[in-house]
Design a protein around this motif. Sequence first.
Motif, short mmCIF file in Angstrom:
data_model
loop_
_atom_site.label_atom_id
_atom_site.label_comp_id
_atom_site.label_asym_id
_atom_site.label_seq_id
_atom_site.Cartn_x
_atom_site.Cartn_y
_atom_site.Cartn_z
N ALA A 1 -11.55 -15.57 -11.40
CA ALA A 1 -10.37 -16.16 -10.76
C ALA A 1 -9.35 -15.08 -10.40
CB ALA A 1 -9.76 -17.21 -11.67
N ASN A 2 -9.13 -14.13 -11.30
CA ASN A 2 -8.18 -13.05 -11.02
C ASN A 2 -8.67 -12.17 -9.86
OD1 ASN A 2 -6.36 -13.81 -12.98
ND2 ASN A 2 -7.27 -12.53 -14.55
N ALA B 1 -4.40 -11.79 -2.30
CA ALA B 1 -3.15 -11.01 -2.24
C ALA B 1 -3.28 -9.83 -1.29
CB ALA B 1 -2.79 -10.52 -3.64
N ILE B 2 -4.43 -9.17 -1.30
CA ILE B 2 -4.65 -8.05 -0.37
C ILE B 2 -4.67 -8.55 1.06
CG2 ILE B 2 -6.39 -6.38 0.40
CD1 ILE B 2 -4.91 -5.38 -2.00
N LEU C 1 0.81 -1.22 0.00
CA LEU C 1 0.00 0.00 0.00
C LEU C 1 0.84 1.27 0.00
CD1 LEU C 1 -2.79 -1.10 2.51
CD2 LEU C 1 -2.90 -1.04 0.03
N GLY C 2 2.11 1.17 0.35
CA GLY C 2 2.98 2.34 0.31
C GLY C 2 3.16 2.89 -1.10
N ALA C 3 2.91 2.06 -2.12
CA ALA C 3 3.04 2.49 -3.50
C ALA C 3 1.98 3.51 -3.89
CB ALA C 3 2.97 1.29 -4.44
N ILE C 4 0.86 3.52 -3.17
CA ILE C 4 -0.22 4.46 -3.49
C ILE C 4 0.26 5.90 -3.36
CG2 ILE C 4 -2.49 5.29 -2.73
CD1 ILE C 4 -3.17 2.41 -2.05
#
Length: 111
Positions: A98-99, A106-107, A18-21
């Motif tokens: 599925a994705n 992943a979250i 989440l730091g990428a946000i």
Amino acid sequence: GYLSFSNNLKFSDVPNGLGAISKVPAAGWFQIALYALYCEGTTQNWVLPDGDLDLDGQYMKKMDAADKRIPGDYGWEPPLLATDDPETKKRRLNAEIANGRLAMMAIIGMF
């Protein structure tokens, strides 16, 4: 490599998770919002057949009762992805589900 030459932003400068946000530039958020508005606006679900706007949603409530579309089918067909072949459409929809499930896991794994 560079993620953005104009902002001198490299891929290695972007943190994981989440730091990428916080690293997304304002112009990037603007592009994301503009594309979302385009997708929402091109479905034309809020425009009546005579051209008036259905701002209170009463017309759409009547239409929803008689609508024979599949849930989630809002009439917008993305370029190069839309198909009339039922088998291809079914395979793509299953891949999308599925994705989505993988993304949810992943979250959850990030916390």
